[in-house]
Design an enzyme around this catalytic site. Structure first.
Site, PDB file in Angstrom:
ATOM      1  N   CYS A  13     -15.543  10.084   2.594  1.00 37.47           N
ATOM      2  CA  CYS A  13     -15.329  10.693   1.288  1.00 37.47           C
ATOM      3  C   CYS A  13     -15.508   9.610   0.226  1.00 37.47           C
ATOM      4  CB  CYS A  13     -13.924  11.299   1.199  1.00 37.47           C
ATOM      5  SG  CYS A  13     -12.592  10.082   1.345  1.00 37.47           S
ATOM      6  N   HIS A  42      -9.208   4.838   8.841  1.00 40.74           N
ATOM      7  CA  HIS A  42      -8.708   5.125  10.188  1.00 40.74           C
ATOM      8  C   HIS A  42      -9.872   5.305  11.160  1.00 40.74           C
ATOM      9  CE1 HIS A  42      -4.683   5.173   8.809  1.00 40.74           C
ATOM     10  NE2 HIS A  42      -4.785   6.284   8.108  1.00 40.74           N
ATOM     11  N   CYS A  98      -7.973   5.343  -4.310  1.00 42.71           N
ATOM     12  CA  CYS A  98      -8.855   6.451  -4.692  1.00 42.71           C
ATOM     13  C   CYS A  98      -8.420   7.001  -6.053  1.00 42.71           C
ATOM     14  CB  CYS A  98      -8.770   7.544  -3.635  1.00 42.71           C
ATOM     15  SG  CYS A  98      -9.618   9.070  -4.091  1.00 42.71           S
ATOM     16  N   GLU A 132      -0.624   7.377   2.210  1.00 43.59           N
ATOM     17  CA  GLU A 132      -0.712   8.030   0.901  1.00 43.59           C
ATOM     18  C   GLU A 132       0.632   8.617   0.492  1.00 43.59           C
ATOM     19  OE1 GLU A 132      -2.429  12.020  -1.207  1.00 43.59           O
ATOM     20  OE2 GLU A 132      -3.705  11.166   0.353  1.00 43.59           O
ATOM     21  N   SER A 227      -6.935   9.063  12.719  1.00 44.98           N
ATOM     22  CA  SER A 227      -7.315   9.838  11.542  1.00 44.98           C
ATOM     23  C   SER A 227      -6.607  11.193  11.470  1.00 44.98           C
ATOM     24  CB  SER A 227      -8.833  10.050  11.523  1.00 44.98           C
ATOM     25  OG  SER A 227      -9.199  10.930  10.483  1.00 44.98           O
ATOM     26  N   SER A 272     -13.241   9.789   7.488  1.00 46.74           N
ATOM     27  CA  SER A 272     -13.145   8.372   7.840  1.00 46.74           C
ATOM     28  C   SER A 272     -14.194   7.965   8.875  1.00 46.74           C
ATOM     29  CB  SER A 272     -11.740   8.073   8.389  1.00 46.74           C
ATOM     30  OG  SER A 272     -11.427   8.944   9.458  1.00 46.74           O
TER      31      SER A 272
END
Length: 289
Positions: A13, A42, A98, A132, A227, A272
């Site tokens: 992403c 990840h 991000c 996060e 992930s 990822s």
């Protein structure tokens, strides 16, 4: 030859691409040691690739002992405590958080500070312990309530105002269910506000991955074992096509996985998963056919 298609919608992403670019740029322009707080992504193979270029992954304990070093913060974001510690210890931060996550952090901090005197509860729909989410909880001085599923909704006091946010990589469907469940439990006259903070680049991959999986007889889903996004997307992939196989590297693919021979093979992955890894999987499959 059996046709093999790599999903054009799979792969890193924007946030991950941005973090890796930050790392590579720093490694190219300076000989100074560059550390990364936690895995930059990840995906073990991508971490190893960057490690060979000089990026050293450290944990939070090692970070607390650094003095005068240079540290990259990955796309997931970090709590305010990390920035404070860096300032005290003379650590230079290369911030690759991000932009979507950064906006969410700022929004949570703003709403928390504006409503804490009213007894409002900040609730975060996300995976407890995820990097996060830890960064988001940090915006509330550690007071936010993390909800992973509807089974945990009893943690909320429905006689007090509720402000709901979501981890950026959660599903829209799951978030909608949480909103509905909280709405039915709120006491009359008590404020409930919810903010849709899910990244559309990630959310839109769910319907796309299902369509891609149904278009192929056999699907290999490539992602790192760590992930969270990979596990979610693979679940949708498997639901759309029962002949979907989760792999973390090309070497695990054996001839028996290709029996019976499919009419077509699809290769897809998580946010990822690097494109080069999916290409290696395609090459490995071709060698087995």
């Amino acid at each position: 030859m059996i046709p093999i298609e790599i999903d054009s919608g799979s792969g890193f992403c924007f946030g991950v691409v941005n973090a890796i670019r930050h790392a590579e740029k720093q490694l190219e322009k300076s000989s100074d040691k560059l550390y990364c707080l936690g895995d930059i992504v990840h995906n073990t193979l991508e971490v190893e690739r960057l490690g060979k270029k000089g990026l050293e992954t450290i944990d939070y304990d090692a970070f607390s002992r650094l003095r005068g070093a240079k540290v990259l913060l990955r796309a997931h974001g970090e709590p305010p405590e990390i920035y404070r510690m860096a300032g005290e210890n003379g650590v230079t931060i290369i911030d690759a958080t991000c932009p979507v996550v950064l906006r969410l952090q700022n929004k949570i901090k703003s709403r928390y500070e504006a409503t804490r005197s009213l007894g409002a509860q900040v609730v975060i729909y996300g995976k407890r312990g995820h990097a996060e989410v830890n960064g988001l909880v940090g915006q509330t001085e550690g007071t936010a309530i993390v909800i992973e599923s509807e089974e945990e909704l009893d943690k909320i006091d429905y006689t007090r105002p509720v402000i709901l946010f979501s981890q950026t990589t959660k599903s829209l469907e799951g978030f909608g269910q949480i909103i509905d469940s909280i709405s039915t439990r709120m006491q009359p006259g008590v404020t409930f506000e919810h903010h849709d903070t899910i990244c559309r680049q990630v959310a839109n991959r769910i319907p796309h991955i299902g369509a891609f999986a149904t278009a192929h007889e056999l699907v290999f889903f490539v992602a790192g074992e760590k992930s969270s996004n990979g596990k979610v997307l693979f679940g949708h992939c498997l639901a759309a096509n029962p002949r979907s196989i989760f792999i973390s590297s090309p070497e695990v693919i054996v001839p028996d996985m290709l029996v019976p021979l499919p009419a077509s093979i699809g290769i897809c992955g998580a946010t990822s998963t690097p494109r080069w890894q999916m290409e290696e999987v395609a090459s490995h499959i071709k060698a087995l056919l």
